[in-house]
Design an enzyme around this catalytic site. Structure first.
Site, PDB file in Angstrom:
ATOM      1  N   CYS A 175      -2.489   3.145  -3.545  1.00 37.83           N
ATOM      2  CA  CYS A 175      -2.219   2.434  -4.791  1.00 37.83           C
ATOM      3  C   CYS A 175      -1.113   3.124  -5.599  1.00 37.83           C
ATOM      4  O   CYS A 175      -1.204   4.310  -5.912  1.00 37.83           O
ATOM      5  CB  CYS A 175      -3.489   2.346  -5.632  1.00 37.83           C
ATOM      6  SG  CYS A 175      -3.161   1.475  -7.179  1.00 37.83           S
ATOM      7  N   ALA A 226      -6.455  -5.949  -5.817  1.00 33.82           N
ATOM      8  CA  ALA A 226      -7.046  -5.801  -7.155  1.00 33.82           C
ATOM      9  C   ALA A 226      -6.791  -7.068  -7.968  1.00 33.82           C
ATOM     10  O   ALA A 226      -5.685  -7.614  -7.946  1.00 33.82           O
ATOM     11  CB  ALA A 226      -6.443  -4.587  -7.856  1.00 33.82           C
ATOM     12  N   GLN A 256     -13.911  -0.426  -1.121  1.00 33.92           N
ATOM     13  CA  GLN A 256     -12.784   0.512  -1.200  1.00 33.92           C
ATOM     14  C   GLN A 256     -12.920   1.414  -2.433  1.00 33.92           C
ATOM     15  O   GLN A 256     -13.043   0.932  -3.560  1.00 33.92           O
ATOM     16  CB  GLN A 256     -11.449  -0.220  -1.279  1.00 33.92           C
ATOM     17  CG  GLN A 256     -10.297   0.773  -1.172  1.00 33.92           C
ATOM     18  CD  GLN A 256      -8.926   0.162  -1.397  1.00 33.92           C
ATOM     19  OE1 GLN A 256      -8.666  -0.405  -2.442  1.00 33.92           O
ATOM     20  NE2 GLN A 256      -8.048   0.296  -0.421  1.00 33.92           N
ATOM     21  N   ASN A 285      -0.088  -3.052   8.413  1.00 38.81           N
ATOM     22  CA  ASN A 285      -0.045  -3.866   7.190  1.00 38.81           C
ATOM     23  C   ASN A 285       1.370  -3.880   6.609  1.00 38.81           C
ATOM     24  O   ASN A 285       2.049  -2.868   6.593  1.00 38.81           O
ATOM     25  CB  ASN A 285      -1.057  -3.290   6.179  1.00 38.81           C
ATOM     26  CG  ASN A 285      -0.991  -3.962   4.818  1.00 38.81           C
ATOM     27  OD1 ASN A 285      -0.843  -3.286   3.809  1.00 38.81           O
ATOM     28  ND2 ASN A 285      -1.094  -5.272   4.767  1.00 38.81           N
ATOM     29  N   LYS A 336      -6.715   3.802   3.849  1.00 38.93           N
ATOM     30  CA  LYS A 336      -5.493   2.979   3.784  1.00 38.93           C
ATOM     31  C   LYS A 336      -4.453   3.768   3.007  1.00 38.93           C
ATOM     32  O   LYS A 336      -4.750   4.328   1.950  1.00 38.93           O
ATOM     33  CB  LYS A 336      -5.794   1.666   3.071  1.00 38.93           C
ATOM     34  CG  LYS A 336      -4.570   0.775   2.841  1.00 38.93           C
ATOM     35  CD  LYS A 336      -5.029  -0.656   2.581  1.00 38.93           C
ATOM     36  CE  LYS A 336      -3.885  -1.593   2.278  1.00 38.93           C
ATOM     37  NZ  LYS A 336      -3.477  -1.526   0.870  1.00 38.93           N
TER      38      LYS A 336
END
Ligand SMILES: Cc1cc2nc3c(=O)[nH]c(=O)nc-3n(C[C@H](O)[C@H](O)[C@H](O)COP(=O)(O)O)c2cc1C
Length: 353
Positions: free
Chosen positions: A121, A38, A90, A222, A161
């Site tokens: 997030c 972001a 996304q 990740n 994710k």
């Protein structure tokens, strides 16, 4: 400065690896994808990531509510050109009906290569509305959201994710991985920290191994990959199919070619020369100005500039000057001055020898 230096560089590197991966009907070249970030993953960043060898780019997270309200700014964030592809859009949200409608709109009107759902997030403004990582607290809702997005996406593949869970005491990633697979997602990416873990410590790659053992769909690992060696170690330790790189790509879009080539044949690409690095950063700044206008573009570029000069002689003094720039010409001047100074230093050094 010769702009073609950077273009030559990426042309050489983009085509020298042959590894790839499929996510549903989407065939990707390379195994390193550029993370959604972001405030960072805008068009210029994505273009440079693809030129720098990324197998795929992502938009920053987009509010499903804003999509169905048809907010103009949101549609601007989802607009893309072929040079940013393969590209995933996304989405985040907590209402399955809204997510379904948003997925349908995005698929039919924006045509991304992949629809991607954010369950990771930790930002307060997102979790306060039960979006992002907050969805991990309700696995029934997680399933409904994935099913809704898959239904809205039609033949476009869907991936998710996530973090390992809301906190370290409640890991849910294995269940969510299985739910994603059953609900029709084609890939799952794990940032191997909990929401509460923020960015502290090291990502727990053993969680990625467990996820890979638990599901049959593509697993993207990740967390803390910053080099070809890191990526190779992550793949070896976890068996993951692909790696996602976030922070290490800011100020170094060539990392994707570096990682992909290392994974392909174990060799390192030569690091870019000073001139090539400078061409790259000035190019990036120029693209930001083209995209957002001079004032906003330079302002937004400031957070990249400091990272581009990592390793430069006198980097901290240069950063101080770069964060005060207001125009593209000022940025160009600082880098031209730097190159001239370094060239003089090199000449002086060779005269002394
Ligand atoms: C500035 C910033 C913005 C981010 N924005 C998003 C986002 O919009 N969506 C998302 O799924 N993850 C987001 N993330 C998380 C990254 O995609 C990635 O999971 C995380 O940085 C760990 O990977 P890394 O160690 O390679 O950086 C963001 C991270 C950072 C540092």
């Amino acid at each position: 400065m010769d702009r073609s230096l950077f273009n030559n560089l990426v042309e050489i590197h983009q085509f020298c690896y042959s590894i790839g991966m499929a996510i549903g009907n989407l065939n990707l070249k390379g195994k390193a994808v550029c993370a959604p970030l972001a405030g960072i993953s805008n068009r210029p960043f994505r273009v440079l990531a693809i030129r720098g060898g990324a197998a795929m780019t992502y938009t920053e997270m987009i509010s499903s509510e804003a999509i169905i309200r048809r907010q103009k700014r949101t549609f601007g964030m989802m607009a893309f050109q072929p040079e940013e592809q393969p590209l995933a859009i996304q989405l985040f949200g907590a209402n399955p009906e809204v997510m379904l409608e948003a997925a349908r709109i995005v698929t039919e009107e924006c045509h991304p290569d992949l629809l991607h759902v954010n369950f990771g997030c930790p930002a307060k403004k997102v979790v306060a509305k039960n979006g992002g990582a907050a969805v991990l607290k309700d696995l029934g809702l997680t399933r409904e959201i994935i099913e809704a997005v898959v239904a809205g996406a039609g033949s476009t593949p869907v991936s998710i994710k996530m973090r390992t869970g809301w906190d370290d005491q409640s890991p849910v990633y294995l269940e969510v991985g299985r739910i994603a697979q059953e609900a029709g997602a084609m890939a799952v990416c794990l940032h191997a920290r909990s929401r509460a873990g923020g960015y502290a410590g090291k990502a727990d790659w053993s969680a990625i191994r467990k996820l890979k053992d638990a599901v049959g769909i593509t697993v993207i690992g990740n967390g803390d990959v910053a080099s070809g060696e890191d990526a190779a170690r992550m793949i070896e330790m976890t068996g993951c199919d692909m790696v996602m790189i976030g922070r290490a790509a800011i100020g170094n879009p060539l990392i994707f070619a570096q990682v992909n080539q290392y994974l392909d044949n174990g060799t390192m690409i030569d690091p870019p020369s000073l001139e090539e690095k400078v061409c790259l950063v000035v190019d990036h700044a120029g693209m930001m100005v083209e995209e957002y206008g001079e004032s906003r573009g330079v302002m937004m570029m400031r957070k990249h500039l400091g990272l581009y000069v990592r390793g430069f002689v006198g980097a901290s003094e240069m950063r101080n000057r770069l964060v005060q720039t207001k125009t593209l010409d000022e940025i160009r001047a600082i880098f031209s001055e730097y190159i001239a100074l370094q060239t003089t230093r090199e000449d002086d050094d060779s005269n002394e020898q």
